[in-house]
Every structure is written in structure tokens, then in C-alpha cells.
Design a protein around this motif. Structure first.
Motif, PDB file in Angstrom:
ATOM      1  N   GLU A  12      -2.166 -29.971  -1.561  1.00 52.59           N
ATOM      2  CA  GLU A  12      -2.339 -29.694  -0.139  1.00 52.59           C
ATOM      3  C   GLU A  12      -3.446 -28.667   0.050  1.00 52.59           C
ATOM      4  O   GLU A  12      -3.546 -27.691  -0.696  1.00 52.59           O
ATOM      5  N   GLY A  13      -4.318 -28.915   1.048  1.00 55.59           N
ATOM      6  CA  GLY A  13      -5.403 -27.973   1.344  1.00 55.59           C
ATOM      7  C   GLY A  13      -6.594 -28.110   0.418  1.00 55.59           C
ATOM      8  O   GLY A  13      -7.602 -27.433   0.593  1.00 55.59           O
ATOM      9  N   LYS A  20      -9.749 -30.289  -1.384  1.00 57.13           N
ATOM     10  CA  LYS A  20     -10.612 -31.418  -1.083  1.00 57.13           C
ATOM     11  C   LYS A  20     -11.202 -31.969  -2.376  1.00 57.13           C
ATOM     12  O   LYS A  20     -11.829 -31.240  -3.137  1.00 57.13           O
ATOM     13  N   LEU A  70      -1.515 -34.996  -1.168  1.00 56.11           N
ATOM     14  CA  LEU A  70      -1.089 -34.029  -0.153  1.00 56.11           C
ATOM     15  C   LEU A  70      -2.309 -33.449   0.566  1.00 56.11           C
ATOM     16  O   LEU A  70      -2.193 -32.892   1.635  1.00 56.11           O
ATOM     17  N   GLY A  71      -3.475 -33.566  -0.063  1.00 59.52           N
ATOM     18  CA  GLY A  71      -4.688 -32.976   0.502  1.00 59.52           C
ATOM     19  C   GLY A  71      -5.708 -34.029   0.900  1.00 59.52           C
ATOM     20  O   GLY A  71      -5.348 -35.145   1.257  1.00 59.52           O
ATOM     21  N   ASP A  72      -6.996 -33.677   0.782  1.00 56.01           N
ATOM     22  CA  ASP A  72      -8.084 -34.559   1.204  1.00 56.01           C
ATOM     23  C   ASP A  72      -8.697 -35.304   0.021  1.00 56.01           C
ATOM     24  O   ASP A  72      -8.982 -34.700  -1.010  1.00 56.01           O
ATOM     25  N   SER A 127       1.949 -35.966   5.429  1.00 55.87           N
ATOM     26  CA  SER A 127       1.291 -35.813   6.734  1.00 55.87           C
ATOM     27  C   SER A 127       0.015 -34.992   6.621  1.00 55.87           C
ATOM     28  O   SER A 127      -0.891 -35.115   7.437  1.00 55.87           O
ATOM     29  N   THR A 128      -0.067 -34.162   5.564  1.00 56.13           N
ATOM     30  CA  THR A 128      -1.244 -33.323   5.358  1.00 56.13           C
ATOM     31  C   THR A 128      -2.370 -34.088   4.656  1.00 56.13           C
ATOM     32  O   THR A 128      -3.464 -33.572   4.497  1.00 56.13           O
ATOM     33  N   ALA A 129      -2.071 -35.322   4.209  1.00 57.94           N
ATOM     34  CA  ALA A 129      -3.046 -36.067   3.414  1.00 57.94           C
ATOM     35  C   ALA A 129      -4.105 -36.702   4.283  1.00 57.94           C
ATOM     36  O   ALA A 129      -3.860 -37.091   5.421  1.00 57.94           O
ATOM     37  N   HIS A 130      -5.315 -36.808   3.698  1.00 56.53           N
ATOM     38  CA  HIS A 130      -6.373 -37.541   4.385  1.00 56.53           C
ATOM     39  C   HIS A 130      -7.239 -38.230   3.346  1.00 56.53           C
ATOM     40  O   HIS A 130      -7.759 -37.592   2.432  1.00 56.53           O
TER      41      HIS A 130
END
Ligand SMILES: [Zn+2]
Length: 204
Positions: free
Chosen positions: A134-135, A137, A152-154, A171-174
Motif C-alpha cells: 500500500e502506498g 508505486k 495494495l498499491g499502484d 480499495s487502495t490498489a490501482h
């Protein structure tokens, strides 16, 4: 509904002979009874497999014999009587379906675990688990073979999971690119099954 009634309804449903009201009762029972649900799923798969038999490729007299032996429309539990008249094909079909699950897990165990991509520095790899934290990239594409992937992250590229498992995205994933999951074992298995039944039909 009792389980034995549910089983009769399942067969009727697969024959297309189940009334709407009975269908509702069956659905109700399947949603409450895990063992019937599992049974229904495997019946459905076997049914699809039997229907997929390459009848049109078979010699004319064979297709004629199959068509003649097919039960008439209105007969109740026609699917079960088809199974009784064709025990060898049905047993082979059920055997194949049962084998699929053990085969897939065997295949997955024998595949080497690997992770590839231009930016693995920002990826956490623990055993066969691959995590995009998470957080964080991660730039470029990420490809994982035979591992569990959790994002969990980008991810600034495509994610490809081969013969592995992708945890539903947090939900934090992209993920900027495409997500692809490929199951080579399943593809290979269905190829084998269809060529096996092809030989059966020609040989009869
Ligand atoms: Zn049940």
C-alpha cells in the motif's frame, strides 16, 4: 426440501424439465446446502462435457444410434436414464471431471515460481506471495508465474498472473494497464479431454 428430492430436481433441471416453482425450491435448497451445491456443480460440468461430444464427426450410423437412444422429451429424469444406457461414456466423463482438480493442483505444484518486471525493488516477495504494498508505486509490467499476487498499491503497467492466484484488488490498489490471468493447466486439460473424446467417437 430433502437432499434426495434436490438430486432428482437437479437431473430434471439439466434435462430442461423442471417447472418454475420447483426450480425456485431447488435454488433455495442449493443456497442452504453446500453438499448439494457441490454435487450440482459437478453434474453441470459432466452434463456440458457429454453435450460437447463431437457427434457430428462420428460415422453416420453411430450418430443415428446415439440419436435413437436419446430419451424422449417428456420423460422425467431423462438425463439419468441416458447415463444408465451409456455407462462407459458417462463414467469416462465423470472420471475426467474428477481428475481435473487433482491434475490442476499437481501441475501448479510442479511449475517453478517466478516474478519478472523492471521494478521488483518495490515489490515484496515472501515465499510464493508477491505483494505490491500500500502506498508504493511500481513502474512497468509485473508478471508472476505460479504465485499468489496481492496488489495494495499502484502498478504503473500490466499485471499478468500465470498458473497462480490473484487476490481481489484492495480499495487502495490501482493498476494502470491490463490485468490478465492465464491458467495453462486448464487449457491443456480441456485440449486433452476433447481429443480423447474425439478418438472415442471415431473408434466406435
Ligand atoms: Zn442437500
Amino acid at each position: 426440501m430433502k437432499c434426495n428430492v434436490a438430486v432428482v430436481y437437479m437431473h430434471d433441471h439439466l434435462d430442461g424439465d423442471l417447472a418454475r416453482e420447483e426450480m425456485k425450491q431447488l435454488q433455495q435448497h442449493l443456497s442452504e446446502c453446500p453438499s448439494c451445491y457441490t454435487r450440482y456443480e459437478s453434474l453441470e460440468r459432466t452434463d456440458a462435457l457429454v453435450r460437447a461430444l463431437p457427434i457430428e464427426k462420428a460415422p453416420d450410423d453411430l450418430s443415428a444410434r446415439i440419436m435413437k437412444s436419446l430419451p424422449s422429451r417428456r420423460r422425467p429424469a431423462a438425463w439419468t436414464s441416458w447415463v444408465r444406457r451409456h455407462p462407459a461414456v458417462s463414467a469416462a466423463a465423470i472420471f475426467m471431471v474428477v481428475m481435473l482438480s487433482s491434475f490442476v493442483s499437481m501441475w501448479n505444484q510442479s511449475q517453478e515460481f517466478s516474478v519478472s518486471g523492471p521494478d521488483l525493488e518495490h515489490v515484496i516477495i515472501e515465499g510464493k506471495n508477491v505483494i505490491v504494498p500500500e502506498g508504493q508505486k511500481v513502474s512497468g509490467n509485473l508478471t508472476v508465474v505460479n504465485g499468489d499476487v496481492q496488489v495494495l498499491g499502484d502498478l504503473d503497467g500490466n499485471l499478468t498472473v500465470i498458473d497462480g492466484h490473484l487476490t481481489p484488488l484492495a480499495s487502495t490498489a490501482h493498476i494502470a494497464g491490463e490485468i490478465k490471468t492465464i491458467d495453462r493447466a486448464v487449457d491443456w486439460f480441456w485440449y486433452k479431454v476433447s481429443s480423447f473424446f474425439g478418438t472415442l467417437a471415431y473408434g466406435s
